[in-house]
Enzyme design. Sequence first.
Site, PDB file in Angstrom:
ATOM      1  CG  ASP A   8      34.410  30.164 -42.530  1.00 28.37           C
ATOM      2  OD1 ASP A   8      34.385  31.270 -41.973  1.00 28.37           O
ATOM      3  OD2 ASP A   8      35.449  29.503 -42.684  1.00 28.37           O
ATOM      4  CG  ASP A  10      38.901  34.487 -44.045  1.00 29.17           C
ATOM      5  OD1 ASP A  10      38.813  35.259 -45.004  1.00 29.17           O
ATOM      6  OD2 ASP A  10      39.028  34.869 -42.866  1.00 29.17           O
ATOM      7  CG  ASP A  19      42.028  38.628 -40.623  1.00 24.70           C
ATOM      8  OD1 ASP A  19      41.561  39.691 -41.090  1.00 24.70           O
ATOM      9  OD2 ASP A  19      41.531  38.053 -39.639  1.00 24.70           O
ATOM     10  CG  ASP A  99      37.475  34.955 -35.980  1.00 26.86           C
ATOM     11  OD1 ASP A  99      37.211  36.120 -35.606  1.00 26.86           O
ATOM     12  OD2 ASP A  99      38.140  34.165 -35.287  1.00 26.86           O
ATOM     13  CG  ASP A 179      37.665  26.777 -44.027  1.00 29.90           C
ATOM     14  OD1 ASP A 179      38.782  26.863 -43.490  1.00 29.90           O
ATOM     15  OD2 ASP A 179      36.886  27.738 -44.108  1.00 29.90           O
TER      16      ASP A 179
END
Length: 241
Positions: A8, A10, A19, A99, A179
């Site tokens: 992942d 972030d 973001d 994402d 996470d």
Amino acid sequence: MKFLLVFDFDHTIIDENSDTWIVKCAPERKLPNGLRNSYQPGHWTEYMGRVFVYLGDNGVKEDEMKRTMTTIPFTAGMMDLLGFIGENKELFDCIIVSDSNTVFIDWILKAADFHKVFDEVFTNPAAFSSTGYLTVQHFHDHQCAKCPKNLCKRKVLKEFLDKQLERGVSYTQIVYIGDGGNDLCPVMCLKKNDIAMPRQGYTLEKKISQLARSLSPVQCSVLVWSSAIDIMSYLKLLIKE
């Protein structure tokens, strides 16, 4: 003998949410309440689209965004870990499933000179429009009820593995490092020999623990990490075996 590392981005590679970090570019480094409260669960990409319009309307340009994004700190030990993977690329294939968006991830990895560590990055496509506004799109369509509508990480992982098999590449083990709540879906499809590495104290670790308590544990092994040095120690053991 090759291992697949799935990261992942972030709160895993970087120690923040890319973001929400971009809000530092906004006037007074905050968003108006109406915009902040416009988020609807499962529709984060649309919400970020509105944030980017607000930044553009307030004259925030690409170079200012880039300067701000490249100040995000990496998670503790992560630079050492990525350096180690880079030195052992013949043993590790390495992908990001995130994402965030292509522009942010590209800026951050290139600024730290880590872009070559990763074979592929799967994230929401983003670009600057002719008027200088950052725009972001959904990564794909999917039918998974558990995931946000723009991205099912399990679907991404399965499609990647299928494509690799067609090329004659299969993996001794998949190591999934993440996470967030949206990392649970891909972790659920890992096999007994694979390993999930949730970050300590974050949503993924809590969700995996809940499953174990309700007697429907994940199939794969689970190893919690707090510093990326923990991950590196595990990988060093793997390649010694």
